[in-house]
Scaffold this motif. Structure first.
Motif, PDB file in Angstrom:
ATOM      1  N   GLU A 158       3.271  16.459  -7.092  1.00  0.00           N
ATOM      2  CA  GLU A 158       3.114  15.012  -6.950  1.00  0.00           C
ATOM      3  C   GLU A 158       3.822  14.554  -5.675  1.00  0.00           C
ATOM      4  O   GLU A 158       5.045  14.595  -5.581  1.00  0.00           O
ATOM      5  CB  GLU A 158       3.675  14.275  -8.169  1.00  0.00           C
ATOM      6  N   VAL A 159       3.024  14.129  -4.688  1.00  0.00           N
ATOM      7  CA  VAL A 159       3.540  13.678  -3.400  1.00  0.00           C
ATOM      8  C   VAL A 159       2.921  12.322  -3.073  1.00  0.00           C
ATOM      9  O   VAL A 159       1.697  12.172  -3.115  1.00  0.00           O
ATOM     10  CB  VAL A 159       3.199  14.678  -2.273  1.00  0.00           C
ATOM     11  N   ILE A 160       3.757  11.354  -2.757  1.00  0.00           N
ATOM     12  CA  ILE A 160       3.248  10.060  -2.296  1.00  0.00           C
ATOM     13  C   ILE A 160       4.012   9.662  -1.034  1.00  0.00           C
ATOM     14  O   ILE A 160       5.096  10.173  -0.756  1.00  0.00           O
ATOM     15  CB  ILE A 160       3.336   8.955  -3.371  1.00  0.00           C
ATOM     16  N   GLY A 177      -4.055  20.860   8.664  1.00  0.00           N
ATOM     17  CA  GLY A 177      -3.533  20.578   7.333  1.00  0.00           C
ATOM     18  C   GLY A 177      -4.652  20.437   6.329  1.00  0.00           C
ATOM     19  O   GLY A 177      -5.752  19.973   6.662  1.00  0.00           O
ATOM     20  N   GLN A 178      -4.393  20.883   5.115  1.00  0.00           N
ATOM     21  CA  GLN A 178      -5.358  20.755   4.039  1.00  0.00           C
ATOM     22  C   GLN A 178      -5.212  19.377   3.373  1.00  0.00           C
ATOM     23  O   GLN A 178      -4.146  18.769   3.410  1.00  0.00           O
ATOM     24  CB  GLN A 178      -5.135  21.847   2.994  1.00  0.00           C
ATOM     25  N   PRO A 179      -6.273  18.859   2.771  1.00  0.00           N
ATOM     26  CA  PRO A 179      -6.143  17.581   2.076  1.00  0.00           C
ATOM     27  C   PRO A 179      -5.295  17.732   0.818  1.00  0.00           C
ATOM     28  O   PRO A 179      -5.200  18.816   0.246  1.00  0.00           O
ATOM     29  CB  PRO A 179      -7.591  17.235   1.719  1.00  0.00           C
ATOM     30  N   PHE A 180      -4.641  16.643   0.425  1.00  0.00           N
ATOM     31  CA  PHE A 180      -3.918  16.661  -0.843  1.00  0.00           C
ATOM     32  C   PHE A 180      -4.124  15.327  -1.554  1.00  0.00           C
ATOM     33  O   PHE A 180      -4.421  14.311  -0.917  1.00  0.00           O
ATOM     34  CB  PHE A 180      -2.422  16.950  -0.639  1.00  0.00           C
ATOM     35  N   LEU A 181      -3.967  15.352  -2.854  1.00  0.00           N
ATOM     36  CA  LEU A 181      -4.179  14.152  -3.663  1.00  0.00           C
ATOM     37  C   LEU A 181      -3.232  14.172  -4.856  1.00  0.00           C
ATOM     38  O   LEU A 181      -3.117  15.185  -5.542  1.00  0.00           O
ATOM     39  CB  LEU A 181      -5.627  14.094  -4.154  1.00  0.00           C
ATOM     40  N   THR A 182      -2.556  13.068  -5.058  1.00  0.00           N
ATOM     41  CA  THR A 182      -1.733  12.881  -6.252  1.00  0.00           C
ATOM     42  C   THR A 182      -2.395  11.797  -7.097  1.00  0.00           C
ATOM     43  O   THR A 182      -2.399  10.615  -6.724  1.00  0.00           O
ATOM     44  CB  THR A 182      -0.302  12.455  -5.887  1.00  0.00           C
ATOM     45  N   THR A 183      -2.999  12.189  -8.178  1.00  0.00           N
ATOM     46  CA  THR A 183      -3.656  11.221  -9.048  1.00  0.00           C
ATOM     47  C   THR A 183      -2.604  10.427  -9.817  1.00  0.00           C
ATOM     48  O   THR A 183      -1.466  10.876  -9.978  1.00  0.00           O
ATOM     49  CB  THR A 183      -4.603  11.922 -10.035  1.00  0.00           C
ATOM     50  N   PRO A 184      -2.948   9.215 -10.265  1.00  0.00           N
ATOM     51  CA  PRO A 184      -1.965   8.402 -10.993  1.00  0.00           C
ATOM     52  C   PRO A 184      -1.337   9.180 -12.138  1.00  0.00           C
ATOM     53  O   PRO A 184      -2.029   9.783 -12.958  1.00  0.00           O
ATOM     54  CB  PRO A 184      -2.804   7.230 -11.486  1.00  0.00           C
ATOM     55  N   ASP A 190     -20.148  15.660   2.776  1.00  0.00           N
ATOM     56  CA  ASP A 190     -19.943  15.349   1.356  1.00  0.00           C
ATOM     57  C   ASP A 190     -19.970  13.832   1.238  1.00  0.00           C
ATOM     58  O   ASP A 190     -20.089  13.125   2.247  1.00  0.00           O
ATOM     59  CB  ASP A 190     -18.619  15.940   0.817  1.00  0.00           C
ATOM     60  N   ARG A 191     -19.864  13.327   0.040  1.00  0.00           N
ATOM     61  CA  ARG A 191     -19.931  11.880  -0.178  1.00  0.00           C
ATOM     62  C   ARG A 191     -18.592  11.283  -0.598  1.00  0.00           C
ATOM     63  O   ARG A 191     -18.529  10.141  -1.065  1.00  0.00           O
ATOM     64  CB  ARG A 191     -21.020  11.548  -1.203  1.00  0.00           C
ATOM     65  N   GLY A 192     -17.522  12.060  -0.419  1.00  0.00           N
ATOM     66  CA  GLY A 192     -16.210  11.547  -0.799  1.00  0.00           C
ATOM     67  C   GLY A 192     -16.078  11.453  -2.303  1.00  0.00           C
ATOM     68  O   GLY A 192     -16.878  11.999  -3.063  1.00  0.00           O
ATOM     69  N   ASN A 193     -15.059  10.731  -2.742  1.00  0.00           N
ATOM     70  CA  ASN A 193     -14.859  10.514  -4.183  1.00  0.00           C
ATOM     71  C   ASN A 193     -14.099   9.218  -4.392  1.00  0.00           C
ATOM     72  O   ASN A 193     -13.994   8.398  -3.468  1.00  0.00           O
ATOM     73  CB  ASN A 193     -14.132  11.718  -4.816  1.00  0.00           C
ATOM     74  N   ASP A 194     -13.580   9.019  -5.568  1.00  0.00           N
ATOM     75  CA  ASP A 194     -12.914   7.755  -5.879  1.00  0.00           C
ATOM     76  C   ASP A 194     -11.678   7.505  -5.017  1.00  0.00           C
ATOM     77  O   ASP A 194     -11.239   6.364  -4.884  1.00  0.00           O
ATOM     78  CB  ASP A 194     -12.502   7.720  -7.359  1.00  0.00           C
ATOM     79  N   PHE A 195     -11.124   8.556  -4.431  1.00  0.00           N
ATOM     80  CA  PHE A 195      -9.889   8.413  -3.654  1.00  0.00           C
ATOM     81  C   PHE A 195     -10.086   8.620  -2.157  1.00  0.00           C
ATOM     82  O   PHE A 195      -9.261   8.175  -1.355  1.00  0.00           O
ATOM     83  CB  PHE A 195      -8.836   9.409  -4.165  1.00  0.00           C
ATOM     84  N   PHE A 196     -11.166   9.306  -1.752  1.00  0.00           N
ATOM     85  CA  PHE A 196     -11.363   9.648  -0.352  1.00  0.00           C
ATOM     86  C   PHE A 196     -12.716   9.169   0.157  1.00  0.00           C
ATOM     87  O   PHE A 196     -13.709   9.225  -0.568  1.00  0.00           O
ATOM     88  CB  PHE A 196     -11.312  11.166  -0.153  1.00  0.00           C
ATOM     89  N   PRO A 197     -12.779   8.755   1.444  1.00  0.00           N
ATOM     90  CA  PRO A 197     -14.083   8.520   2.070  1.00  0.00           C
ATOM     91  C   PRO A 197     -14.752   9.856   2.364  1.00  0.00           C
ATOM     92  O   PRO A 197     -14.104  10.907   2.297  1.00  0.00           O
ATOM     93  CB  PRO A 197     -13.703   7.789   3.367  1.00  0.00           C
ATOM     94  N   PRO A 198     -16.031   9.852   2.705  1.00  0.00           N
ATOM     95  CA  PRO A 198     -16.715  11.106   3.026  1.00  0.00           C
ATOM     96  C   PRO A 198     -16.066  11.822   4.203  1.00  0.00           C
ATOM     97  O   PRO A 198     -15.461  11.206   5.082  1.00  0.00           O
ATOM     98  CB  PRO A 198     -18.136  10.647   3.378  1.00  0.00           C
ATOM     99  N   MET A 252       0.839  -1.196   0.000  1.00  0.00           N
ATOM    100  CA  MET A 252       0.000   0.000   0.000  1.00  0.00           C
ATOM    101  C   MET A 252       0.871   1.242   0.000  1.00  0.00           C
ATOM    102  O   MET A 252       1.887   1.299   0.699  1.00  0.00           O
ATOM    103  CB  MET A 252      -0.920   0.036   1.227  1.00  0.00           C
ATOM    104  N   ILE A 253       0.493   2.213  -0.819  1.00  0.00           N
ATOM    105  CA  ILE A 253       1.115   3.529  -0.771  1.00  0.00           C
ATOM    106  C   ILE A 253       0.009   4.562  -0.591  1.00  0.00           C
ATOM    107  O   ILE A 253      -1.153   4.319  -0.939  1.00  0.00           O
ATOM    108  CB  ILE A 253       1.951   3.853  -2.030  1.00  0.00           C
ATOM    109  N   LYS A 254       0.364   5.681  -0.015  1.00  0.00           N
ATOM    110  CA  LYS A 254      -0.587   6.767   0.170  1.00  0.00           C
ATOM    111  C   LYS A 254      -0.369   7.795  -0.932  1.00  0.00           C
ATOM    112  O   LYS A 254       0.726   8.352  -1.055  1.00  0.00           O
ATOM    113  CB  LYS A 254      -0.391   7.436   1.533  1.00  0.00           C
ATOM    114  N   ASN A 255      -1.394   8.022  -1.725  1.00  0.00           N
ATOM    115  CA  ASN A 255      -1.300   9.045  -2.772  1.00  0.00           C
ATOM    116  C   ASN A 255      -2.082  10.301  -2.400  1.00  0.00           C
ATOM    117  O   ASN A 255      -2.360  11.150  -3.237  1.00  0.00           O
ATOM    118  CB  ASN A 255      -1.789   8.493  -4.115  1.00  0.00           C
ATOM    119  N   GLY A 256      -2.392  10.420  -1.128  1.00  0.00           N
ATOM    120  CA  GLY A 256      -3.072  11.603  -0.624  1.00  0.00           C
ATOM    121  C   GLY A 256      -3.427  11.404   0.829  1.00  0.00           C
ATOM    122  O   GLY A 256      -3.293  10.300   1.374  1.00  0.00           O
TER     123      GLY A 256
END
Length: 395
Positions: free
Chosen positions: A347-349, A301-308, A231-239, A183-187
């Motif tokens: 891009e941060v993982i 801290g603010q959320p962050f996301l690195t998409t593939p 909110d309902r989250g998205n493909d990468f995050f839970p709500p 497992m890696i964290k991409n956000g």
């Protein structure tokens, strides 16, 4: 003994409980300097809580007037959490010990092994590729497990002012579950806390008509906040989640209506919501219920996301080549310094060893996980080298 294991043991032996570095950064600078890194200290904070920060950049970039190469940063922290009751440890926490194929010691998993693996992986890569197609740097701090004010956060602010460029970042947090690389964290989710004080009128409990109970008045609003779908989250995050952590009210006497109640709560929020929108919605609920209140916000801290993309693809390929695993992308868990780095790095993982024993008594890492971890970091460098060489050739 492998070089990675040897350096890991050296780091574990240094009792670097936040904010102490205990000489870890000096040890690492001594290892990086012969490899061609220019080491800069960016220490910060008051003398009684001095935080040590190291920025090490390959001198091929330092010597250049201007480099247009992308920059890969390995980021991590040398500080560890306190060991807890020493008598509960099977062996001293700052004396690296081997038992049953495991290396024991505070920081073994979180995250001194990752830092050692970073250094050895970069050394092996540079020996094979002395002129890489991208620049390499290290950002290391002694304040990640503590307040996280004078560590990576202040370094990022310094980088903003001087226009330091970062393109990719690998944070060595222990992200794996059962096997290194699974497992890696991409956000990560953002974190925001609130301290809500609801005011009433103190009085004798037998004469409620002469008082105003702030606990009773607050409960309907708290119920609404607890049942709100943010909110309902998205493909990468839970709500997004809202949780109460503490409630303080009353004088301690059973016959006194309190004059105020204090509620501590926290949001763990995804990229579908912003800190501003969440604050606005909370105030709307409190105002609608007619509460007399004050509310102090703290954004951790603010959320962050690195998409593939380039970095995720390189790490996934490296893990597959070394372990055969198809790694899982995840944004679960707490926060890390990635939340600060993501402000200036697209891009941060996070990728590191299994995390089952982190912060526990008898923290450990399987010795068999150490060399694969180093190899994954090195193979990530090799993947990025092939990508950049292909792009340069095509251009």
């Amino acid at each position: 003994m492998s070089r990675t294991l040897q350096l890991t043991e050296q780091l574990i032996s240094l009792p670097s409980v936040t904010p102490e570095d205990a000489g870890c950064l000096e040890l690492l600078a001594d290892a990086l300097t012969p490899m061609g890194f220019a080491c800069e200290r960016l220490d910060s904070g008051p003398e009684d809580f001095r935080v040590r920060n190291l920025w090490a950049k390959h001198t091929a970039t330092q010597a250049a007037i201007k480099s247009d190469k992308p920059v890969l940063v390995f980021a991590g922290h040398t500080d560890v959490v306190p060991p807890g009751p020493l008598k509960e440890w099977s062996s001293p926490p700052f004396v690296p010990m081997h038992r049953d194929g495991k290396l024991y010691g505070r920081g073994a998993s979180d995250m001194k092994t990752s830092i050692a693996a970073f250094v050895v992986a970069v050394d092996e890569f540079l020996q094979a590729t002395p002129e890489p197609a991208f620049d390499i740097a290290f950002l290391l701090t002694s304040d990640e497990e503590g307040p996280s004010i004078d560590g990576t956060k202040v370094v990022v602010e310094t980088f903003k002012k001087r226009g330091e460029r970062l393109d990719w970042c690998i944070v060595g947090e222990p992200t794996s579950v059962k096997r290194t690389g699974d497992m890696i964290k991409n956000g990560r989710r953002g974190t925001m806390s609130g301290k809500l004080t609801v005011n009433g009128v103190q009085g004798h409990i037998a004469y409620p008509q002469l008082a105003r109970n702030p606990i009773h008045e607050a409960l309907p609003a708290l119920t609404e906040l607890a049942t709100t779908v943010w909110d309902r989250g998205n493909d990468f995050f839970p709500p997004t989640s809202w949780q109460i952590s503490n409630i303080h009210g009353g004088t301690g006497a059973s016959n006194v209506i309190p004059g105020h109640v204090v509620i501590d709560f926290n949001f763990r929020f995804c990229t579908e919501s912003s800190s501003e929108s969440l604050q606005k919605r909370v105030h709307e609920v409190l105002d609608r219920h007619g509460l007399e209140y004050s509310l102090v916000w703290t954004i951790g801290g603010q959320p962050f996301l690195t998409t593939p993309g380039v970095l995720v693809g390189a790490v996934q390929a490296a893990i597959k080549d070394e372990t055969g695993l198809d790694t899982e992308l995840s944004t679960t868990g707490g926060t890390s310094d990635g939340r600060f780095i993501a402000q200036i790095c697209p891009e941060v993982i996070e990728m590191g060893p299994p995390n089952a024993s982190i912060h526990k008594i008898d923290e450990h890492i399987a010795v068999a996980d150490i060399e694969p971890l180093k190899n994954i970091y090195r193979k990530t460098l090799e993947q990025l080298q092939r990508q950049q060489t292909t792009l340069t050739t095509a251009a």
